[in-house]
Scaffold this active site. Structure first.
Site, PDB file in Angstrom:
ATOM      1  N   GLY A   1       0.824  -1.204   0.000  1.00 13.94           N
ATOM      2  CA  GLY A   1       0.000   0.000   0.000  1.00 13.94           C
ATOM      3  C   GLY A   1       0.857   1.252   0.000  1.00 13.94           C
ATOM      4  O   GLY A   1       1.930   1.306  -0.613  1.00 13.94           O
ATOM      5  N   SER A   2       0.431   2.254   0.738  1.00 15.05           N
ATOM      6  CA  SER A   2       1.069   3.574   0.677  1.00 15.05           C
ATOM      7  C   SER A   2       2.462   3.633   1.292  1.00 15.05           C
ATOM      8  O   SER A   2       3.161   4.640   1.129  1.00 15.05           O
ATOM      9  CB  SER A   2       0.175   4.606   1.360  1.00 15.05           C
ATOM     10  OG  SER A   2      -1.044   4.731   0.645  1.00 15.05           O
ATOM     11  N   THR A   3       2.893   2.598   2.007  1.00 18.11           N
ATOM     12  CA  THR A   3       4.267   2.596   2.518  1.00 18.11           C
ATOM     13  C   THR A   3       5.270   2.533   1.366  1.00 18.11           C
ATOM     14  O   THR A   3       6.463   2.781   1.559  1.00 18.11           O
ATOM     15  CB  THR A   3       4.519   1.406   3.463  1.00 18.11           C
ATOM     16  OG1 THR A   3       4.247   0.176   2.769  1.00 18.11           O
ATOM     17  CG2 THR A   3       3.647   1.500   4.701  1.00 18.11           C
TER      18      THR A   3
END
Length: 675
Positions: free
Chosen positions: A413-415
């Site tokens: 995801g956004s990591t």
């Protein structure tokens, strides 16, 4: 004519004689038959070669039992018998033909060698002549006389222990409790006693009856029933109140942190017959344990102990006459880890009934402080002996406690967005200050995408620059950034982070990937990859290592867990991006936590400033799938003299607030261990 007939008859006679001598009608053939059987431990065939006098002295049953007991007892393997056949056989005055031979065998006490002589004599049995062997116990070993016995005393080496950074044990040589029954002391109401024992041990009463009814059982014997952990005080106390129960301490591997470090340490079990065959000649015996999973398996060679033994001869009175072979035990070598047992325990305890993975490390040195996979299992159960029903309950548990989550890969995801940002800045395709002029909650490149749109959780009035895109975790911004970077640059960019490459870490982990073949088929997949979706999968340890680059000037630290062999501050990937880029992204990640609008603001502490990134990875079959799940991430490090980096990933957080469910948990670890 008569001369020719004579020659033919003579030739036939020679052929018949040669055939007979080449078969079994000579001492060489008889001894070879004996040797072949000896090598195969075919003791019945060996016995068939003995002469009648020898057979009268020992029965076949006793002969087979003697060899079986001796060879099994001293653990004979790699047996080699080398005969020294003479060029011609000559009988002595008694009609015996002697054949010298040498024997070499590996045993539990080391190698044994001896020279001996076999004596054969032709005798007629049931109207058939054969060369038969004169046998005595000296053919087992030359100094072994009738009535003497071979004995073996074992001295056990200690398996190396697995220790945390403070010296506390994660896997130690301790004791467990063997619960047994002395049949003669069960008393008059034995049925009631056995029923109580079965109830406490949670086993079927027929298990007890079967063990007590074995043919070898005597009234005064201790018959083991089941093992219990030494800290199972309530059950141990209740069992001791039942007549006939006896409890003994027995040495065993013990795992003090239990499920908290189970997937890290792994466990040992008694070596199986298949494993014993596989590792034949490497110092294992049927009494040994062997690492089956985790560090116990990875460092088996280092941890393994070598047992010592002494093989000797005793006479009828049990007096020791001679030592044949002797080896001293060798202890295994301890495995010293960088793991902090307190952080390990604290991280695991946070998960409770949740599932996920966590990594803690020193971002400047690469020393791994914790590796958590939740839920876990109690490795002590494998040592104590797990019933089939209990094994099935663990194996079929829907929470998958046997799955090592820090070893596998997940959608990040956004990591993943800081990685995309670094590639964009390094390739010059991203201006961190430029406003990408994004509006609304969904976007697509053009109509060629059909009904597919990139979506984001919220719109913001601030400029759509790099700082705000990270603070608000804007999917559309990073999708557009990936497209600006371009497919080829993006693919080569992620490779510089080691994605698609084996992580050089002692604990083998699944390789992170950009896609199943580390290529991108179209712009949609490129755009999705920019914010950590598509087919992107990251190993948690690898992702944590990548985040060290933001405090190390663009260098990715090599993680290590073996304190004795790991090299502190060793760089795995050098100059992945510049110091300037590292400072830019680190500053923005600080805003993710310190800005009240930041997705990581829940971890803000004025006295301990953090830089970090949240991530909520969607796990669903299609964009329209409403029943998919979400995994929540948060990775953070302290920015003033960074000493701790923490990554936590929780599965199934869709109805728990996504990554916001994880943020306060990471904060809690920094509050307790970050200073």
């Amino acid at each position: 004519m008569k001369k020719n007939i004579l020659l033919v008859v003579l030739s036939v006679f020679i052929a018949i004689f040669a055939f007979g001598c080449g078969n079994t009608d000579n001492p060489k053939a008889s001894f070879q038959k004996y040797i072949d059987a000896w090598n195969k431990k075919d003791y019945k065939t060996m016995y068939s070669v003995l002469n009648e006098t020898s057979k009268k002295a020992i029965s076949q049953k006793d002969f087979v039992a003697k060899y079986t007991n001796v060879y099994n007892g001293i653990e004979v393997n790699k047996l080699l018998i080398t005969p020294n056949y003479p060029k011609s056989f000559k009988s002595d005055s008694n009609g015996n033909i002697s054949i010298p031979f040498a024997v070499t065998m590996n045993t539990a006490a080391g190698q044994i060698k001896f020279n001996d002589t076999a004596y054969f004599k032709k005798e007629t049995v049931k109207n058939s002549d054969a060369w038969s062997l004169t046998w005595s116990t000296k053919m087992i070993y030359p100094d072994l006389n009738t009535g003497d016995k071979l004995r073996i005393d074992k001295k056990y080496g200690k398996r190396g222990e697995i220790k945390a950074s403070d010296g506390s044990e994660l896997a130690q040589n301790g004791t467990i409790k063997s619960v047994g029954i002395v049949p003669g002391k069960l008393g008059t109401d034995s049925a009631s006693g056995k029923s109580k024992i079965a109830q406490i041990l949670n086993i079927d009463p027929t298990v007890i009856d079967k063990k007590l009814s074995a043919s070898y059982v005597l009234p005064a014997m201790f018959i083991p029933i089941q093992n219990l952990s030494a800290d199972d005080s309530n059950n141990l106390s209740a069992l001791l109140k039942i007549p006939g129960v006896m409890i003994k301490d027995i040495p065993a591997r013990v795992y003090p942190l239990k499920d908290k470090a189970a997937l890290l340490t792994g466990y040992v079990q008694s070596i199986s017959p298949e494993e014993l065959k596989k590792y034949g000649g490497k110092g294992y015996s049927s009494d040994d344990v062997i690492g089956e999973t985790g560090l116990e398996k990875i460092y088996e060679k280092q941890l393994k102990a070598t047992d010592g033994a002494e093989i000797y001869i005793v006479n009828k009175e049990g007096k020791k006459l001679k030592t044949i072979a002797k080896t001293d035990p060798q202890n295994g070598k301890d495995l010293n880890l960088t793991i902090d047992s307190k952080i390990q325990s604290a991280l695991y305890d946070q998960y409770g009934s949740d599932s996920g993975a966590a990594v803690a490390m020193q971002p400047k040195t690469g020393a791994v402080l914790a590796l958590v996979s939740a839920p876990g299992y109690d490795p002590n159960d494998f040592v104590l002996g797990m019933s089939q029903d209990k094994w099935k309950s663990v194996e079929n548990n829907p929470s998958k406690p046997l799955l090592n989550r820090f070893q596998t890969t997940f959608a990040p995801g956004s990591t993943f967005k800081p990685i995309t940002a670094a590639i964009g800045l390094q390739t010059g395709t991203l201006d961190p200050n430029k406003d990408k002029n994004i509006s609304g909650l969904k976007w697509q490149k053009d109509s060629s995408w059909g009904s597919y749109f990139i979506t984001r959780d919220s719109a913001y009035t601030s400029p759509a620059n790099l700082t705000n895109a990270l603070v608000y975790s804007d999917n559309i911004y990073f999708a557009k950034t990936a497209l600006d970077i371009g497919k080829d640059n993006f693919i080569s960019g992620v490779k510089k982070f080691g994605i698609g490459e084996t992580l050089p870490f002692e604990y083998g982990v699944t390789t992170s990937q950009l896609s199943s073949n580390n290529t991108l088929k179209n712009d949609v997949q490129l755009a999705d990859s920019g914010y950590g979706q598509g087919q992107v999968l990251m190993n948690p340890i690898h992702l944590a290592s990548i985040y060290t680059s933001f405090v190390n000037g663009g260098n990715i630290i090599n993680p290590y867990v073996n304190a004795d062999k790991g090299t502190a501050s060793k760089i795995w990937k050098t100059n992945v991006f510049s110091q300037s880029i590292a400072s830019t992204i680190l500053g923005d990640l600080t805003q993710v936590v310190s800005n009240p609008s930041g997705t990581g603001f829940g971890a803000y502490m004025s006295n301990l400033p953090l830089a970090g990134k949240t991530g909520t990875a969607e796990i669903k079959a299609s964009q329209d799938d409403k029943n998919g799940s979400e995994n929540g991430w948060f990775v953070a490090t302290n920015i003033n003299n960074p000493k701790l980096l923490v990554l936590e990933m929780y599965e199934n957080v869709k109805d728990k607030g996504g990554s916001h469910y994880v943020v306060p948990k990471v904060k809690d670890i920094f509050e307790h261990f970050g200073n």
